[in-house]
Design an enzyme around this catalytic site. Sequence first.
Site, PDB file in Angstrom:
ATOM      1  N   HIS A   1      23.331  49.868   3.640  1.00 15.99           N
ATOM      2  CA  HIS A   1      22.547  50.711   4.537  1.00 15.99           C
ATOM      3  C   HIS A   1      21.061  50.775   4.215  1.00 15.99           C
ATOM      4  CE1 HIS A   1      20.685  54.516   5.833  1.00 15.99           C
ATOM      5  NE2 HIS A   1      21.336  54.283   6.945  1.00 15.99           N
TER       6      HIS A   1
ATOM      7  N   HIS B   1      32.168  55.966   9.438  1.00 19.01           N
ATOM      8  CA  HIS B   1      30.772  55.687   9.110  1.00 19.01           C
ATOM      9  C   HIS B   1      30.639  55.208   7.660  1.00 19.01           C
ATOM     10  CE1 HIS B   1      26.563  57.211   8.144  1.00 19.01           C
ATOM     11  NE2 HIS B   1      26.370  56.403   9.160  1.00 19.01           N
TER      12      HIS B   1
HETATM   13  O1  G3P Z   1      25.055  53.704  12.974  1.00 17.94           O
HETATM   14  C1  G3P Z   1      25.199  55.042  13.322  1.00 17.94           C
HETATM   15  C2  G3P Z   1      24.488  55.733  12.275  1.00 17.94           C
HETATM   16  O2  G3P Z   1      25.002  55.120  11.128  1.00 17.94           O
HETATM   17  C3  G3P Z   1      23.012  55.517  12.345  1.00 17.94           C
HETATM   18  O3  G3P Z   1      22.435  56.028  11.231  1.00 17.94           O
HETATM   19  O4  G3P Z   1      21.153  55.674   9.222  1.00 17.94           O
HETATM   20  O5  G3P Z   1      23.587  56.085   9.059  1.00 17.94           O
HETATM   21  O6  G3P Z   1      22.759  53.912   9.903  1.00 17.94           O
HETATM   22  P1  G3P Z   1      22.505  55.381   9.795  1.00 17.94           P
HETATM   23 CA    CA Z   2      24.671  52.698  10.654  1.00 13.62          CA
END
Ligand code: G3P
Ligand code: CA
Length: 321
Positions: free
Chosen positions: A91, A49
């Site tokens: 992000h 992530h």
């Molecule tokens: O993409 C999976 C997860 O990353 C979704 O949440 O806010 O971290 O993009 P976010």
């Molecule tokens: Ca994400």
Amino acid sequence: MIRRVSLIASIVIFLIAAAAVTIRIVAAPSAGRAASERLGMVYPAVIAHRGASYLAPEATAPAYILARELGADYLELDVQRTSDGVLIAHHDDSFERNTDVAERFPSRAKNRVADFTLAEVKSLDAGSWFNALHPDRARRAYRGLKILTLEEVIAIASAAGRPVGLYIESKGPEMYPGIEQEIVGTLALRGRLDPRRLVFQSFSRESLKAFAKAAPAVPRTYLVDEKMERDSGWNGLVGAAAEIGTGMGPVGYVAYPWNLGRAHRAGLVVHVYTVNAPWQFSLLNFFGADGFFSDRCDLLMEYYGRKPAAAPGDILEKFNY
Ligand code: G3P
Ligand code: CA
């Protein structure tokens, strides 16, 4: 007395075993495995992530290189577009949290990503915030790290000695009309439009439909948060996911075994976000998760019994971080 205690203990053990078997039947993990295999996706999946973002500043070169070298199956990234039309991995809506935008562009610190040119974005320091916030994980080489373009992340994924997947989210896609087609075009240009090593993901149904139109063979994950689950109900979300995609990406708080079972029975793969602790891996794996988005791809690999090629510190040093 002893006979009564042993009778009660036997009943408790029986009930626990029955509950465990019931949970596994309800969660239908074998259907999740079958769906992953049908789509050519890695099972169970280690999705880094924003890269190995516990150990290095999120979505920067060391975060993605470390995840790649540790052996993650997919590098996860959120894609947005600069004012001059370049796709970047970032992000948040703004640059405020994790760059020095407040010092470099004080009057525009809260502005959206789309208000900055690529040259302005590249002038930001996307690493020093991490050193200040996490002195225990700080590294001198993190100072001055750059935000990456989509092309640069593709290049990092492609430089591995093994196939490393990309798990690409269209972030705030309503702000970037046509971004799905541009993402697909960039991947195609770099020879990375491989459905076995690529997944698109979004919280937006419209965006997933656009990905489906641009690259129908590539798997698509419908991301789901708690509010969506409250507003639409799980069954409604499963129906939407089955219509527009191939999988669901629920936040861990709604990843109950009966929810995952419903998704699995609809032929969907379920990757849960964002899960970072070994006890959470164990619990949600038991509940049927087919893989996880994790900031701790190092720990997740260990949990799945996969040994990294080297220690994180050695990898970072090898690549001059
Ligand atoms: O993409 C999976 C997860 O990353 C979704 O949440 O806010 O971290 O993009 P976010
Ligand atoms: Ca994400």
